[in-house]
Design a protein around this motif. Structure first.
Motif, mmCIF file in Angstrom:
data_model
loop_
_atom_site.group_PDB
_atom_site.id
_atom_site.type_symbol
_atom_site.label_atom_id
_atom_site.label_comp_id
_atom_site.label_asym_id
_atom_site.label_seq_id
_atom_site.Cartn_x
_atom_site.Cartn_y
_atom_site.Cartn_z
ATOM 1 N N HIS A 1 0.887 -1.351 -0.117
ATOM 2 C CA HIS A 1 0.119 -0.012 0.070
ATOM 3 C C HIS A 1 0.959 1.306 0.029
ATOM 4 N N LEU A 2 2.054 1.173 0.743
ATOM 5 C CA LEU A 2 2.979 2.311 0.766
ATOM 6 C C LEU A 2 3.258 2.910 -0.774
ATOM 7 N N LEU A 3 3.633 1.451 -1.388
ATOM 8 C CA LEU A 3 4.362 1.765 -2.788
ATOM 9 C C LEU A 3 3.067 2.237 -3.691
ATOM 10 N N ALA A 4 2.080 1.916 -3.224
ATOM 11 C CA ALA A 4 0.814 2.391 -4.369
ATOM 12 C C ALA A 4 0.660 3.786 -4.853
ATOM 13 N N SER A 5 0.523 4.283 -6.028
ATOM 14 C CA SER A 5 0.506 5.726 -6.376
ATOM 15 C C SER A 5 -1.216 6.133 -6.495
ATOM 16 N N GLY A 6 -2.114 5.146 -6.269
ATOM 17 C CA GLY A 6 -3.416 5.536 -6.463
ATOM 18 C C GLY A 6 -3.694 6.350 -5.145
ATOM 19 N N ASP A 7 -5.004 7.239 -5.297
ATOM 20 C CA ASP A 7 -5.682 7.876 -4.136
ATOM 21 C C ASP A 7 -6.421 6.941 -3.664
ATOM 22 N N ILE A 8 -7.051 5.855 -3.956
ATOM 23 C CA ILE A 8 -7.652 4.686 -3.360
ATOM 24 C C ILE A 8 -6.917 3.465 -3.562
ATOM 25 N N VAL A 9 -6.628 2.851 -2.361
ATOM 26 C CA VAL A 9 -6.004 1.605 -2.472
ATOM 27 C C VAL A 9 -6.997 0.421 -1.889
ATOM 28 N N CYS A 10 -6.681 -0.643 -2.602
ATOM 29 C CA CYS A 10 -7.750 -1.757 -2.466
ATOM 30 C C CYS A 10 -6.889 -2.792 -2.204
ATOM 31 N N ASN A 11 -6.889 -3.772 -1.137
ATOM 32 C CA ASN A 11 -6.197 -4.919 -1.072
ATOM 33 C C ASN A 11 -6.933 -5.890 -2.027
ATOM 34 N N LEU A 12 -6.006 -6.637 -2.892
ATOM 35 C CA LEU A 12 -6.718 -7.586 -3.765
ATOM 36 C C LEU A 12 -5.613 -8.991 -3.552
ATOM 37 N N ASP A 13 -6.316 -9.900 -2.655
ATOM 38 C CA ASP A 13 -5.395 -11.047 -2.658
ATOM 39 C C ASP A 13 -5.214 -11.800 -3.907
ATOM 40 N N ALA A 14 -4.249 -12.595 -3.844
ATOM 41 C CA ALA A 14 -3.722 -13.145 -5.277
ATOM 42 C C ALA A 14 -4.594 -14.058 -6.125
ATOM 43 N N ASP A 15 -5.659 -14.412 -5.131
ATOM 44 C CA ASP A 15 -6.567 -15.533 -5.661
ATOM 45 C C ASP A 15 -8.116 -14.736 -6.002
ATOM 46 N N ASN A 16 -7.948 -13.450 -6.298
ATOM 47 C CA ASN A 16 -9.149 -12.585 -6.197
ATOM 48 C C ASN A 16 -9.107 -12.222 -7.573
ATOM 49 N N PHE A 17 -10.531 -12.018 -8.258
ATOM 50 C CA PHE A 17 -10.827 -11.502 -9.618
ATOM 51 C C PHE A 17 -11.568 -10.117 -9.182
ATOM 52 N N THR A 18 -11.183 -9.250 -10.094
ATOM 53 C CA THR A 18 -11.942 -7.949 -9.875
ATOM 54 C C THR A 18 -13.193 -8.003 -10.930
ATOM 55 N N GLY A 19 -13.069 -8.759 -11.974
ATOM 56 C CA GLY A 19 -14.201 -8.826 -12.811
ATOM 57 C C GLY A 19 -14.062 -7.247 -13.438
ATOM 58 N N LYS A 20 -15.227 -7.217 -14.471
ATOM 59 C CA LYS A 20 -15.239 -5.971 -15.300
ATOM 60 C C LYS A 20 -16.092 -4.712 -14.562
ATOM 61 N N ASP A 21 -16.734 -5.144 -13.051
ATOM 62 C CA ASP A 21 -17.823 -4.235 -12.796
ATOM 63 C C ASP A 21 -17.053 -3.753 -11.214
ATOM 64 N N PHE A 22 -16.435 -4.282 -10.604
ATOM 65 C CA PHE A 22 -15.742 -3.752 -9.521
ATOM 66 C C PHE A 22 -15.148 -2.551 -9.455
ATOM 67 N N THR A 23 -14.194 -2.445 -10.335
ATOM 68 C CA THR A 23 -13.588 -1.001 -10.554
ATOM 69 C C THR A 23 -14.808 0.218 -10.807
ATOM 70 N N PRO A 24 -15.732 0.054 -11.675
ATOM 71 C CA PRO A 24 -16.778 1.255 -11.735
ATOM 72 C C PRO A 24 -17.610 1.234 -10.265
ATOM 73 N N PHE A 25 -17.666 0.159 -9.859
ATOM 74 C CA PHE A 25 -18.513 0.049 -8.573
ATOM 75 C C PHE A 25 -17.772 1.001 -7.343
ATOM 76 N N LEU A 26 -16.382 0.621 -7.205
ATOM 77 C CA LEU A 26 -15.656 1.435 -6.464
ATOM 78 C C LEU A 26 -15.616 3.153 -6.916
ATOM 79 N N ARG A 27 -15.412 3.208 -8.007
ATOM 80 C CA ARG A 27 -15.334 4.766 -8.588
ATOM 81 C C ARG A 27 -16.421 5.409 -8.259
ATOM 82 N N ASP A 28 -17.775 4.729 -8.541
ATOM 83 C CA ASP A 28 -18.996 5.423 -8.003
ATOM 84 C C ASP A 28 -19.085 5.738 -6.525
ATOM 85 N N LEU A 29 -18.588 4.837 -5.696
ATOM 86 C CA LEU A 29 -18.871 5.089 -4.487
ATOM 87 C C LEU A 29 -17.860 6.201 -3.812
ATOM 88 N N PHE A 30 -16.528 6.175 -4.262
ATOM 89 C CA PHE A 30 -15.606 7.157 -3.879
ATOM 90 C C PHE A 30 -15.873 8.418 -4.413
#
Length: 603
Positions: free
Chosen positions: A430-459
């Motif tokens: 997280h310290l190395l991340a350059s984004g203004d929103i940081v999201c932990n994503l385990d190695a076994d996780n998929f974002t799919g096509k819909d999780f990013t717009p879901f996060l963006r809409d909320l934040f």
């Protein structure tokens, strides 16, 4: 305001608070029991009866509804304190209950009276003055108030009473409700448990596009006969009958509780504006949204007692409900193409994936995640090769270089570590991340096509500062937690004193809640897809003493409970955190990463 993260903690607080209010009474009179179709009032009444029997150890000498009440019968139990049913009817919204309370208080000035936890709301100043005159004139009246907004009101208007802030009596049902959820498999559908009375907020009426959702009130399942209507369903639990309380009432009350539990357990997600829908969902570990009612009761209760219990979140804006899942499960609603706002500073998302020896998972997830997010330019995937696994390094160099060149991937490799330290690895990434929103994503996780717009809409909306998942929706996505990086830094990151598996993410969430950051619960399991696997792969690189997941979860939960009870939730305050030597994007030269000891809002 004290933070609670389990219903049992709220119950313990309630029990200790009432110990002072009841003063060791060995006898009791219980008045204003429900005889109508509002399930919540039965939860309160049954919880109160369990309080008398199991905690106060008091003999209940007389019980009555407002309709069956007899002053003569009350006089026969002349030395027993009078307990008046709690709820949300102290005021003029529900005048029948308030008029009955006034009558009992006014006619019994010589008796000790305890009004059990109530929410207070008056619209008419004259009604308020009438209640104030009667309540304040009583020489021995204890008024228990069940949320902070009503308590402030009581301090202003009922100052001659003994005032106590205490949660709802339904919490005494915790141990009775938990068995109902065992081995219960919900259907893939949604339930909007909605009021249909003067407390309902019409803005939250579900739109027609809520496919696969049913809208019900408690009455939908309250088809058990009222008193005197015949029929005796088998009671769920044996219960001693206090004088004046017909056996039919107990049977009906337990039937209402059981049917209400089944009503809430049947869908995969619940939305409700009923306070006791919220409380029962918490006790049954059901993921849900809790909505406002017409006055302060729901929001104030959530803020006072249940904001730290992660099974539900309070949703104040109707537009947030657009994220509830639609059924049947065919496809999620199509998201719009990225707008120019996608590249606006402050909206960049960094998905942080720290891992050790999980190449077989990375091969399945990271390239697919990159393809699924190609249309979102302000998204970064940060892969941290924790412990410097040579196989991960070789694979990343072969498959990720074009994504690194495009600015979509940041590949980082630490120096050698013999064991995986989850909180430390998450902090480094997280310290190395350059984004203004940081999201932990385990190695076994998929974002799919819909999780990013879901996060963006909320934040983008500005209200929500923490987004998290629920184990009942997708157990192996519990670590997916998104925050504004600025907030994450202010909170001191993940606490590196937690070792093994579990609780470092809950600890961070509780610190965020304690800091006033509003959280949002991911309502749709389709946003939380992952590779299925066993716990052995999670703990493979932990220290030997940390590989027993149940043992470490239990130990970490006990530590977390101790911190919450002490009120000291500060993290990483005695040492620098996230410290590591890191090689970025295959560079031969290491950079130093780390943060000095935290100075959080609690200091």
């Amino acid at each position: 305001m004290r933070l609670f993260f389990e219903c049992e903690q709220v119950l313990e607080f309630l029990r200790d608070t009432l110990a002072g209010a009841a003063g060791g009474a060995s006898r009791a009179v219980f008045l204003d029991l429900p005889n109508h179709r509002n399930a919540g009032d039965y939860f309160i009444a049954l919880g109160t009866l369990f309080y008398f029997r199991n905690f106060l150890k008091a003999q209940v000498e007389y019980c009555a509804t407002a309709a069956s009440f007899s002053q003569e019968s009350l006089d026969c139990a002349e030395e027993a304190p009078i307990f008046l049913q709690g709820g949300g009817n102290l005021g003029d919204l529900w005048p029948a209950s308030e008029n009955f309370r006034r009558s009992v208080i006014g006619r019994n000035p010589h008796r000790r009276i305890i009004v059990l936890p109530q929410s207070i709301y008056f619209k008419d100043r004259r009604e308020l003055e009438t209640s104030c005159r009667i309540y304040n004139a009583h020489p021995d009246l204890t008024l228990c108030v069940r949320e902070s907004e009503s308590f402030r009101f009581a301090e202003e208007h009922f100052g001659r009473c003994r005032l106590i802030l205490a949660p709802d009596m339904a919490f005494f049902l915790c141990s009775r409700l938990r068995p109902l959820s065992k081995n219960y498999q919900p259907a893939k559908g949604g339930l909007f448990l909605s009021r249909q009375d003067q407390e309902k907020v019409d803005l939250f009426e579900p739109p027609g596009r809520w496919d696969g959702w049913r809208t019900e009130n408690w009455e939908s399942y309250a088809d058990v006969p009222l008193w005197g209507s015949g029929g005796r369903p088998e009671p769920l639990f044996a219960f001693p009958q206090p004088p004046g309380l017909p056996l039919e009432w107990t049977d009906r009350a337990w039937s209402v509780v059981r049917r209400s539990a089944r009503q809430l357990l049947s869908p995969s997600f619940v939305v409700t504006d009923r306070l006791h829908g919220h409380l029962m969902a918490l006790m049954l570990n059901i993921p849900h949204f809790f909505l406002p009612n017409q006055y302060h009761k729901n929001e104030s209760f959530f803020g006072t007692w249940t904001r730290g219990i992660l099974h539900g979140c309070f949703v104040k804006e109707p537009e947030a409900l657009k994220h509830v899942p639609r059924y049947p499960l065919v496809s999620l609603p199509k998201n719009p193409a990225p707008s120019p706002r996608a590249s606006v500073p402050g909206l960049k998302i960094s998905y942080c994936t720290p891992c050790m020896g999980r190449l077989h998972h990375l091969k399945k997830t990271i390239l697919r995640n990159l393809r699924d997010n190609e249309r979102w330019p302000a998204v970064e995937f940060l892969l941290l090769n924790y412990g410097s696994d040579a196989a991960v390094e070789k694979w990343a160099e072969r498959h990720l270089k074009k994504w690194i060149s495009a600015g979509r991937v940041k590949y980082c490799r630490t120096e050698f570590y013999p064991h995986y330290h989850m909180a430390h690895a998450k902090n480094v990434s997280h310290l190395l991340a350059s984004g203004d929103i940081v999201c932990n994503l385990d190695a076994d996780n998929f974002t799919g096509k819909d999780f990013t717009p879901f996060l963006r809409d909320l934040f983008q909306g500005g209200r929500w500062g923490l987004v998290h998942s629920h184990w009942k929706l997708r157990r192996q996505s519990m670590g997916r937690l998104a925050m504004r990086k600025e907030d994450w830094m202010d909170l001191g990151g993940y606490d590196e004193s937690f070792t093994g598996w579990g609780s470092e993410d809950r600890d961070l969430m509780f610190r965020a809640i304690d800091a006033g950051i509003q959280r949002f619960l991911v309502p749709d399991w389709r946003l939380l897809k992952n590779v299925l696997h066993g716990d052995d792969e999670r703990v493979r690189f932990f220290k030997a003493e940390d590989r027993d997941t149940e043992k470490t979860k239990r130990a970490n939960s006990e530590r977390l409970l101790g911190r919450v009870l002490s009120g000291d939730l500060r993290a990483n305050r005695s040492a620098s955190w996230g410290q590591a030597k890191v090689y970025l994007n295959f560079s031969p030269t290491a950079i130093d990463v780390g943060h000095p000891p935290s100075q959080t809002h609690s200091d």
